[in-house]
Design a protein around this motif. Structure first.
Motif, PDB file in Angstrom:
ATOM      1  N   ARG A 219     -11.316  36.090  -0.406  1.00 46.35           N
ATOM      2  CA  ARG A 219     -11.775  34.538   0.094  1.00 46.35           C
ATOM      3  C   ARG A 219     -11.200  33.584  -0.716  1.00 46.35           C
ATOM      4  O   ARG A 219     -10.716  32.529  -0.104  1.00 46.35           O
ATOM      5  CB  ARG A 219     -13.311  34.421   0.446  1.00 46.35           C
ATOM      6  N   LYS A 220     -11.645  33.532  -2.043  1.00 48.05           N
ATOM      7  CA  LYS A 220     -11.137  32.593  -3.028  1.00 48.05           C
ATOM      8  C   LYS A 220      -9.486  32.311  -3.061  1.00 48.05           C
ATOM      9  O   LYS A 220      -9.155  31.162  -2.978  1.00 48.05           O
ATOM     10  CB  LYS A 220     -11.761  32.667  -4.412  1.00 48.05           C
ATOM     11  N   ASP A 221      -9.034  33.481  -3.264  1.00 43.17           N
ATOM     12  CA  ASP A 221      -7.346  33.120  -3.308  1.00 43.17           C
ATOM     13  C   ASP A 221      -6.700  34.572  -3.591  1.00 43.17           C
ATOM     14  O   ASP A 221      -6.702  35.181  -4.663  1.00 43.17           O
ATOM     15  CB  ASP A 221      -7.122  32.543  -4.861  1.00 43.17           C
ATOM     16  N   LYS A 222      -6.608  35.188  -2.313  1.00 42.37           N
ATOM     17  CA  LYS A 222      -6.013  36.529  -2.431  1.00 42.37           C
ATOM     18  C   LYS A 222      -4.743  36.852  -3.077  1.00 42.37           C
ATOM     19  O   LYS A 222      -4.669  37.618  -3.984  1.00 42.37           O
ATOM     20  CB  LYS A 222      -5.924  36.825  -0.841  1.00 42.37           C
ATOM     21  N   GLU A 223      -3.815  35.563  -2.990  1.00 46.06           N
ATOM     22  CA  GLU A 223      -2.482  35.883  -3.582  1.00 46.06           C
ATOM     23  C   GLU A 223      -2.844  35.992  -5.386  1.00 46.06           C
ATOM     24  O   GLU A 223      -2.170  36.881  -5.766  1.00 46.06           O
ATOM     25  CB  GLU A 223      -1.677  34.654  -3.304  1.00 46.06           C
ATOM     26  N   LEU A 224      -3.409  35.058  -5.800  1.00 48.33           N
ATOM     27  CA  LEU A 224      -3.786  34.955  -7.314  1.00 48.33           C
ATOM     28  C   LEU A 224      -4.204  36.254  -7.602  1.00 48.33           C
ATOM     29  O   LEU A 224      -3.851  36.976  -8.632  1.00 48.33           O
ATOM     30  CB  LEU A 224      -4.703  33.939  -7.580  1.00 48.33           C
ATOM     31  N   TYR A 225      -5.330  36.819  -7.022  1.00 46.76           N
ATOM     32  CA  TYR A 225      -6.048  38.127  -7.538  1.00 46.76           C
ATOM     33  C   TYR A 225      -5.378  39.348  -7.283  1.00 46.76           C
ATOM     34  O   TYR A 225      -5.651  40.381  -7.817  1.00 46.76           O
ATOM     35  CB  TYR A 225      -7.278  38.076  -7.091  1.00 46.76           C
ATOM     36  N   THR A 226      -4.243  39.258  -6.399  1.00 45.64           N
ATOM     37  CA  THR A 226      -3.497  40.285  -6.113  1.00 45.64           C
ATOM     38  C   THR A 226      -2.187  40.292  -7.220  1.00 45.64           C
ATOM     39  O   THR A 226      -2.102  41.420  -7.748  1.00 45.64           O
ATOM     40  CB  THR A 226      -2.609  40.247  -4.713  1.00 45.64           C
TER      41      THR A 226
ATOM     42  N   MET B 286      -7.607  46.675  -9.187  1.00 47.65           N
ATOM     43  CA  MET B 286      -8.611  47.077 -10.379  1.00 47.65           C
ATOM     44  C   MET B 286      -9.919  47.360  -9.278  1.00 47.65           C
ATOM     45  O   MET B 286     -10.745  48.291  -9.681  1.00 47.65           O
ATOM     46  CB  MET B 286      -9.067  46.169 -11.318  1.00 47.65           C
ATOM     47  N   LEU B 287     -10.186  46.316  -8.540  1.00 48.07           N
ATOM     48  CA  LEU B 287     -11.699  46.537  -7.760  1.00 48.07           C
ATOM     49  C   LEU B 287     -11.649  47.424  -6.983  1.00 48.07           C
ATOM     50  O   LEU B 287     -12.480  48.333  -6.551  1.00 48.07           O
ATOM     51  CB  LEU B 287     -12.094  45.228  -7.243  1.00 48.07           C
ATOM     52  N   GLU B 288     -10.396  47.923  -6.138  1.00 48.69           N
ATOM     53  CA  GLU B 288     -10.226  48.814  -5.268  1.00 48.69           C
ATOM     54  C   GLU B 288     -10.421  50.303  -5.819  1.00 48.69           C
ATOM     55  O   GLU B 288     -11.213  51.202  -5.508  1.00 48.69           O
ATOM     56  CB  GLU B 288      -8.616  48.898  -4.786  1.00 48.69           C
ATOM     57  N   ARG B 289      -9.787  50.246  -7.316  1.00 46.54           N
ATOM     58  CA  ARG B 289      -9.918  51.716  -8.103  1.00 46.54           C
ATOM     59  C   ARG B 289     -11.571  51.606  -8.332  1.00 46.54           C
ATOM     60  O   ARG B 289     -12.071  52.964  -8.076  1.00 46.54           O
ATOM     61  CB  ARG B 289      -9.193  51.545  -9.307  1.00 46.54           C
ATOM     62  N   ASN B 290     -12.316  50.612  -8.769  1.00 44.82           N
ATOM     63  CA  ASN B 290     -13.670  50.669  -9.198  1.00 44.82           C
ATOM     64  C   ASN B 290     -14.593  51.233  -7.971  1.00 44.82           C
ATOM     65  O   ASN B 290     -15.445  51.900  -8.120  1.00 44.82           O
ATOM     66  CB  ASN B 290     -13.917  49.535  -9.736  1.00 44.82           C
TER      67      ASN B 290
END
Length: 194
Positions: free
Chosen positions: A70-77, A84-88
């Motif tokens: 929600r905040k900034d998909k491009e930056l955190y991708t 990393m969160l997907e793995r977690n």
């Protein structure tokens, strides 16, 4: 050799990167493993070094993921945080704080000296009940994706060697010395009791 699989805890500051990468690899190798953080909050990189994303430990990886999208998909991708969160979230629901866990372990591996000190402080402040020994070992791992991966393989190799020792109590120092020389990293080691 221990009669049961080693009960291993891997601990970093926020239970996000280093401890979770090691958790992932150790669980795939059949270890009885859990991971933790010792921080008061979970911190993830933000848009600037002085603007981290800060969460309570009770917030799930899924909620953090959705918040960052929600905040900034491009930056955190781009910076790998969403990956990393997907793995977690495939490993467990949320980060856990070491100070809130009273389960016994045979081996606790920390990923930085400050975390090692916090774990020792926590263990030494508890009342000893069973007097079961727990080996606390620190391996310094920088908090980035590449180092977390390299560190996780090193931790896994260390755990496999410890699992196959005949006498963990007496062989530990020699084993750690070999690992220090091989990995060119200093290791800290203390035995505490439950």
């Amino acid at each position: 050799m221990p009669s049961h699989p080693l009960r291993v805890a891997v601990v970093c500051s926020s239970n996000q990167n280093r401890s979770m990468e090691a958790h992932s690899i150790l669980s795939k190798r059949g270890f009885d493993v859990r991971s933790f953080g010792t921080g008061t909050h979970v911190k993830l990189p933000g848009p600037a070094p002085d603007k981290p994303n800060v969460y309570e430990f009770k917030v799930t990886y899924e909620q953090m993921f959705n918040d960052l999208v929600r905040k900034d998909k491009e930056l955190y991708t781009q910076n790998g945080i969403l990956h990393m969160l997907e793995r977690n979230k495939r490993i467990k629901a949320r980060p856990e704080r070491f100070q809130n866990c009273k389960d016994p372990f045979d081996l606790i591996i920390t990923c930085e000296e400050r975390v090692y000190d916090q774990v020792l402080e926590e263990l030494n402040s508890r009342e000893q009940e069973t007097f079961q020994p727990v080996h606390v070992i620190n391996v310094d791992i920088q908090d980035n994706h590449e180092e977390a991966t390299l560190g996780a393989f090193l931790i896994c190799e260390l755990c496999q060697c410890i699992q196959h020792t005949d006498d963990m109590e007496n062989e530990m120092d020699e084993l750690l010395q070999e690992f220090e020389e091989k990995s060119n990293r200093p290791f800290l080691h203390t035995v505490c009791f439950y």
